[in-house]
Scaffold this active site. Structure first.
Site: not given
Length: 350
Positions: A310, A262, A291
């Site tokens: 991601h 993360r 994000e």
């Protein structure tokens, strides 16, 4: 595709955990899960689907699905058939969709969450192989200088240059769990040495994919000795900011940081500073602190950064596999009060 929350009463449904693409099971009070023993984990690389569950059905699974009703990957749940003892009570895109007396009176005890607003999971068991492949891609990206290769191709420039081998180099794995071990397995095939780091290390720890293992107190030692540093630990209060400016200062100048855990595990500003100053060689980042990554972020323009949005766990079948895991593996266990697979440890936070 989902996190399954078992054994919840309606009056605590609003606590639903935000998760994405997860096969994890959150168990509370009424299953036979024994958290004092080693939990059972299902891994798509090594585990085989259960063809049939034996034993009497002792309870009913009454399911609420917090999902997009049009999500094709969830059709096995929406349209069935479901395992014996299981039934879908309602599908809703918000919690308010379940706030009616007819649903509450049926006493739902399972919540299946597969929702576009649920974007903060750590998947365990389901997607480790593709993230391990990304780890090795990032290692090769820097060792073979792929940006230079692409530039020379675009320029029709036949200029030879020396490259680095991965063989003989060291991969430090910060978070030697499911993803970390899958990455270590590939790294060993490349001839790399692997240093692993875990929150706690059992005295009996032994793993053919790990040459040395450390607990959190060994973090600086791991980064000092590593050529490539994979961050694959979950995000918890303990790991937030774990890769700090101080930790980064101990990296080799030739080190590459790879983050598939993360974003907030790494101090992003300190990472950018190290990349700009040349204190580390590069970074491969599938996750960021914010994000989507803001367009003004310096990470977009740094030449020594490999970025992906991601999506390195987003295989063509990843959501469908999660839904099928919920239906075919954990629902049959739940209705028979058998220990569930891939439980969340509430105390650890993942």
């Amino acid at each position: 595709a989902a996190i399954a929350c078992f054994s919840l009463s309606c009056n605590i449904i609003p606590f639903i955990i935000r998760r994405r693409q997860s096969s994890l099971v959150y168990s509370t009070t009424t299953t036979s899960l024994n958290m004092t023993s080693k939990p059972n984990y299902w891994n798509r690389e090594t585990s085989q689907p259960t063809s049939q569950y034996e034993g009497a059905i002792t309870k009913e699974a009454r399911i609420l699905a917090l999902c997009d009703p049009n999500d094709a990957y969830n059709k096995p749940l929406y349209n069935g058939p479901l395992p014996d003892g299981s039934k879908l009570l309602a599908i809703g895109s918000t919690l308010a969709d379940f706030d009616n007396e007819s649903i509450i009176n049926q006493n739902p005890n399972v919540i299946f969450v597969s929702h576009p607003r649920a974007r903060e999971p750590l998947v365990e068991g389901m997607f480790s192989s593709t993230l391990a492949e990304y780890c090795m891609l990032a290692c090769s990206y820097f060792s073979k200088d792929l940006p230079r290769l692409m530039r020379q191709k675009n320029e029709a420039n036949w200029e030879q240059y020396p490259v680095l081998e991965l063989r003989g180099s060291t991969l430090g794995v910060v978070g030697f769990g499911d993803i970390g071990r899958a990455s270590a397995k590939l790294a060993k095939a490349y001839g790399m040495k692997v240093l692993g780091l875990k929150r706690t290390v059992p005295e009996s720890f032994s793993d053919e994919c790990c040459d040395e293992i450390f607990d959190l107190s060994g973090l600086v030692d791991v980064v000092k000795r590593s050529d490539y540093i994979l961050v694959s630990t979950p995000l918890t209060e303990q790991t937030r900011g774990l890769i700090s400016k101080e930790v980064l200062s101990h990296c080799k100048k030739t080190a590459v940081i790879i983050n598939v855990g993360r974003g907030p595990i790494i101090d992003e500003e300190a990472l950018i500073e190290a990349l700009e100053s040349g204190d580390i060689k590069g970074a491969g980042l599938d996750v960021m602190t914010v994000e989507p990554l803001p367009k003004e972020s310096k990470l977009w323009k740094l030449p020594n950064v490999l970025l992906s949005p991601h999506n390195m766990d987003m295989t063509l079948t990843f959501m469908q596999e999660s839904t099928e895991f919920f239906i075919n593996e954990n629902l049959p266990r739940f209705v028979r009060e058998i220990e569930l697979l891939n439980p969340v440890d509430k105390r650890a936070g993942y």
